[in-house]
Design an enzyme around this catalytic site. Structure first.
Site, mmCIF file in Angstrom:
data_model
loop_
_atom_site.group_PDB
_atom_site.id
_atom_site.type_symbol
_atom_site.label_atom_id
_atom_site.label_comp_id
_atom_site.label_asym_id
_atom_site.label_seq_id
_atom_site.Cartn_x
_atom_site.Cartn_y
_atom_site.Cartn_z
ATOM 1 N N PRO A 1 -17.075 29.946 23.467
ATOM 2 C CA PRO A 1 -17.554 29.806 21.938
ATOM 3 C C PRO A 1 -17.753 28.241 21.505
ATOM 4 O O PRO A 1 -18.347 28.075 20.530
ATOM 5 C CB PRO A 1 -16.381 30.456 21.218
ATOM 6 C CG PRO A 1 -15.335 30.596 21.915
ATOM 7 C CD PRO A 1 -15.789 30.343 23.307
ATOM 8 N N GLU B 1 -6.787 32.591 26.741
ATOM 9 C CA GLU B 1 -6.847 31.477 25.746
ATOM 10 C C GLU B 1 -7.706 30.463 26.008
ATOM 11 O O GLU B 1 -8.348 29.802 24.972
ATOM 12 C CB GLU B 1 -5.376 30.891 25.557
ATOM 13 C CG GLU B 1 -4.376 31.943 25.107
ATOM 14 C CD GLU B 1 -4.657 32.308 23.477
ATOM 15 O OE1 GLU B 1 -5.085 31.609 22.653
ATOM 16 O OE2 GLU B 1 -4.618 33.590 23.348
ATOM 17 N N ARG C 1 -35.123 40.526 30.816
ATOM 18 C CA ARG C 1 -36.474 41.238 30.297
ATOM 19 C C ARG C 1 -37.741 40.247 30.337
ATOM 20 O O ARG C 1 -38.742 40.643 29.998
ATOM 21 C CB ARG C 1 -36.074 41.836 29.115
ATOM 22 C CG ARG C 1 -35.643 40.844 28.106
ATOM 23 C CD ARG C 1 -35.317 41.721 26.717
ATOM 24 N NE ARG C 1 -36.353 42.294 26.077
ATOM 25 C CZ ARG C 1 -37.201 41.638 25.221
ATOM 26 N NH1 ARG C 1 -37.004 40.322 25.132
ATOM 27 N NH2 ARG C 1 -38.101 42.442 24.645
ATOM 28 N N ASP D 1 -42.157 40.228 20.661
ATOM 29 C CA ASP D 1 -40.733 39.890 20.297
ATOM 30 C C ASP D 1 -40.521 39.311 18.944
ATOM 31 O O ASP D 1 -41.103 38.155 18.881
ATOM 32 C CB ASP D 1 -39.906 39.367 21.442
ATOM 33 C CG ASP D 1 -39.445 40.267 22.692
ATOM 34 O OD1 ASP D 1 -40.029 41.145 22.496
ATOM 35 O OD2 ASP D 1 -39.039 39.564 23.559
HETATM 36 N N1 ADE Z 1 -16.183 33.550 25.130
HETATM 37 C C1 ADE Z 1 -15.472 34.027 24.008
HETATM 38 N N2 ADE Z 1 -16.249 34.136 23.167
HETATM 39 C C2 ADE Z 1 -17.618 33.689 23.253
HETATM 40 C C3 ADE Z 1 -18.727 33.681 22.564
HETATM 41 N N3 ADE Z 1 -18.978 33.755 21.275
HETATM 42 N N4 ADE Z 1 -19.882 33.075 23.099
HETATM 43 C C4 ADE Z 1 -19.558 33.087 24.818
HETATM 44 N N5 ADE Z 1 -18.568 33.049 25.317
HETATM 45 C C5 ADE Z 1 -17.534 33.439 24.738
#
Ligand code: ADE
Length: 246
Positions: A88, A115, A152, A167
């Site tokens: 993230p 974690e 794709r 797209d």
């Molecule tokens: N791992 C945990 N959350 C994630 C996300 N939002 N994007 C990519 N990998 C992740």
């Protein structure tokens, strides 16, 4: 193209990779997926992939060695891959990222779970990607999403009926509305223009609708666009209309 995925849960990929277009693309040998469980690259008898964080705190942290060793194994396949870490904290994955990655011959994606990662894992990778501002249980779902969006786009994967040319996001615009038969359903009718057979007018209407929809739902996307005076005028008119209606 080869995509190798390092994950503790390779079985998660079975459904998405064994169905529909991704399945067909593998049968056509346009893409090859290889799943590597980095637990197989541990050397201790407990096959430990994570450990407690230095400095204390809750949760477990992925150890660097099993991921490093599995990555060395993945890199025995040539050409040299682009190595991507799913997190993230990464750069936000967009359609233009998919287009750029679709030009690579070999990708390796590292999926964390639990974690977090030992920070040194970051030094093994070329790119960190996130699929959105939310936290998943692991990188696997993100790797599936990214693989799908890339595959794709590979030449020969989509038939002409499924073409990626129109797209959403291709021109930084959302898709225009689409209709199929019947002409009338539940008192709702197909816009007259689409039945007219007038291709130039239909194309102009679709562009207009895509612009209006983008302005209403994702005004942030319009910032990157070079709108003509006519298009700006159209948006002013529609936005005014909307204001008058409310
Ligand atoms: N791992 C945990 N959350 C994630 C996300 N939002 N994007 C990519 N990998 C992740």
């Amino acid at each position: 193209m080869i995509i190798q995925i390092l994950s503790l849960f390779p079985e998660m990929f079975e459904g998405p990779f064994q169905s529909s277009i991704l399945k067909r693309a593998q049968e056509q040998k346009i893409i090859e997926f290889r799943l590597i469980n980095f637990r197989d690259f541990t050397l201790d008898k407990h096959r430990m992939v994570d450990d407690i964080p230095y400095g204390g705190g809750s949760g477990m942290v992925l150890k660097p060695e099993p991921i490093y060793r599995s990555l060395q194994f993945a890199k025995e396949t040539k050409p040299e891959p682009k190595v991507i870490l799913l997190t993230p904290q990464g750069e936000l994955f967009k359609q233009h990222t998919a287009r750029q990655l679709a030009t690579e011959e070999h990708l390796v994606m590292i999926c964390g779970h639990y974690e977090g990662f030992d920070e040194r894992i970051r030094t093994f990778v070329d790119l960190e990607l996130s699929i959105g501002d939310f936290v998943l249980t692991g990188g696997e779902l993100a790797a599936m999403v990214i693989s799908d969006a890339i595959v794709r786009l590979l030449p020969g994967v989509l038939g002409s009926e499924e073409s990626a040319v129109n797209d959403s996001f291709t021109e930084n615009l959302l898709d225009y509305p689409q209709y199929t038969r019947p002409v009338e359903f539940a008192d709702l009718t197909v816009p007259e223009i689409l039945l007219s057979g007038h291709h130039a007018k239909i194309e102009a209407w679709r562009k207009e609708q895509a612009l209006i929809r983008t302005a209403a739902r994702r005004p942030d996307l319009l910032e990157g666009l070079n709108l003509s005076e006519q298009e700006k005028q159209l948006l002013r008119q529609t936005l005014n209309l909307k204001l008058n209606q409310t």
